[in-house]
Design a protein around this motif. Structure first.
Motif, short mmCIF file in Angstrom:
data_model
loop_
_atom_site.label_atom_id
_atom_site.label_comp_id
_atom_site.label_asym_id
_atom_site.label_seq_id
_atom_site.Cartn_x
_atom_site.Cartn_y
_atom_site.Cartn_z
N ASP A 72 0.85 -1.19 0.00
CA ASP A 72 0.00 0.00 0.00
C ASP A 72 0.89 1.24 0.00
O ASP A 72 1.47 1.59 1.04
CB ASP A 72 -0.89 -0.02 1.24
N PRO A 73 1.03 1.95 -1.12
CA PRO A 73 1.96 3.09 -1.18
C PRO A 73 1.60 4.21 -0.21
O PRO A 73 2.49 4.85 0.37
CB PRO A 73 1.86 3.55 -2.63
N LYS A 74 0.31 4.44 0.00
CA LYS A 74 -0.10 5.50 0.93
C LYS A 74 0.31 5.15 2.35
O LYS A 74 0.87 5.98 3.08
CB LYS A 74 -1.61 5.72 0.86
N GLN A 75 0.06 3.92 2.77
CA GLN A 75 0.41 3.48 4.11
C GLN A 75 1.93 3.44 4.30
O GLN A 75 2.45 3.82 5.35
CB GLN A 75 -0.19 2.11 4.40
N LEU A 76 2.66 3.00 3.26
CA LEU A 76 4.11 2.98 3.32
C LEU A 76 4.67 4.38 3.53
O LEU A 76 5.57 4.60 4.34
CB LEU A 76 4.68 2.38 2.04
N LEU A 77 4.11 5.34 2.80
CA LEU A 77 4.58 6.72 2.91
C LEU A 77 4.26 7.29 4.27
O LEU A 77 5.10 7.97 4.89
CB LEU A 77 3.94 7.57 1.81
N GLU A 78 3.06 7.00 4.80
CA GLU A 78 2.67 7.52 6.11
C GLU A 78 3.58 6.98 7.21
O GLU A 78 4.01 7.72 8.11
CB GLU A 78 1.21 7.14 6.40
N ILE A 79 3.89 5.70 7.15
CA ILE A 79 4.77 5.11 8.17
C ILE A 79 6.18 5.65 8.06
O ILE A 79 6.82 5.99 9.07
CB ILE A 79 4.77 3.57 8.05
N THR A 80 6.67 5.77 6.84
CA THR A 80 8.02 6.32 6.64
C THR A 80 8.11 7.74 7.19
O THR A 80 9.07 8.08 7.90
CB THR A 80 8.37 6.30 5.14
N ARG A 81 7.12 8.56 6.89
CA ARG A 81 7.11 9.94 7.41
C ARG A 81 7.01 9.95 8.93
O ARG A 81 7.67 10.75 9.60
CB ARG A 81 5.95 10.71 6.80
#
Length: 325
Positions: A17-26
């Protein structure tokens, strides 16, 4: 007083999930910037944590301590792997088993001078060990019901053990993807009335279960340094284990238990039968296991070892930054 921040890393990676991956990374990047850690300590088993750490390593530069808990026998190696990048970037690497650390050193020899073994330590249970139970014998397995843990080997061995000790009882504590298959296998082996599948049990209930055991069997095909080997020793239980990964470091063959070859059904059964035929030897092994657990796997020693290592890594990092200035 310690804040715990939880991120659904595995779900994000599994679902891609690119959105979830980005949120966790941030989220992790912001946490590093706001907390400004003196050291980042990574426990490497599944690779999710490694991925997110490497993605955010520039958010706030800190020395990194990598602890290897996973069996690396079948790990992918090469400059494109997470493991390689972690070994390359870590300031220090520890493992709870010589076997695991030696595998890592073979993969990336440059870590030889910045790596060490720190044995796992567990708090000693407040529950005192009871005498080993022989009437009837009770053999216990504890762990995740997955292929690498080899519980199908244990069940096949149990069938042979019952031919010699028909009143023997067996318990498998744990859950996992193979539970249905293992229950079916137990029925096919005619063990339905003598084997109990407990499912997963809380860690605090493990000592009480071990207190009912005559011995513990760890039939792993692949393993690093399973804590159940130490838990069994703390409760004075001899262990029959396969000689894979760090298990020969947890179980001293012929002293605190017996080691057998992986996948060896008859060898596992023979080892159990041998001890059941000699209760005095088994009791002596149990006593030796408890003494060794208190000495080698002492929790205070474990904490002190990491405390000293943290201080050394942070001090070295501080001095290096001063020199660069």
């Amino acid at each position: 007083g310690i804040s715990v921040h939880r991120y659904h890393m595995f779900n994000a990676l599994w679902n891609k999930d690119p959105k979830q991956l980005l949120e966790i990374t941030r989220g992790i990047a912001n946490l590093k910037r706001s907390f400004q850690p003196d050291i980042v300590h990574l426990l490497f088993g599944p690779p999710a944590l490694a991925y997110f750490h490497l993605q955010t390593v520039k958010s706030y530069p800190s020395p990194t301590l990598l602890t290897l808990h996973a069996d690396l026998t079948n790990s992918r190696v090469g400059a494109d792997t997470l493991l390689w990048r972690l070994l390359q970037s870590a300031d220090w690497i520890t493992s709870d088993a010589e076997a695991t650390l030696n595998r890592a050193r073979a993969i990336y020899p440059q870590i030889c001078k910045r790596s060490s073994v720190i044995r796992n330590g567990l708090p000693l249970p407040t529950l005192m060990p009871e005498d080993l139970q022989f009437d009837p014998p009770h053999i216990v397995c504890i762990g995740r019901l997955a292929p690498e843990k080899g519980f199908d080997i244990a069940i096949a061995a149990f069938s042979q053990i019952r031919e010699r000790f028909p009143d023997a009882q067996f318990t498998i504590a744990g859950d996992g993807p193979l539970r249905g298959e293992l229950e079916k296998l137990a029925d096919e082996q005619g063990l339905g009335g003598s084997i109990r599948f407990m499912g997963a049990i809380p860690r605090q209930r493990v000592p009480a279960l071990l207190n009912t055991a005559t011995m513990v069997v760890i039939p792993s095909r692949q393993d690093s340094f399973p804590s159940v080997a130490v838990e069994a020793a703390q409760m004075g239980r001899p262990v029959i284990a396969t000689s894979v990964g760090g298990l020969p470091e947890a179980v001293v063959d012929e002293k605190t238990g017996l080691l057998v070859d992986a996948e060896d059904v008859s060898g596992t059964a023979a080892a159990v039968i041998r001890l059941l035929q000699d209760p005095a030897e088994m009791c002596e092994m149990g006593r030796a296991a408890r003494v060794r657990a208190m000495e080698q796997f002492n929790f205070d020693r474990y904490v002190d070892d990491y405390d000293m290592l943290y201080e050394r890594i942070v001090t070295h990092s501080t001095e290096s930054h001063k020199e660069m200035r």
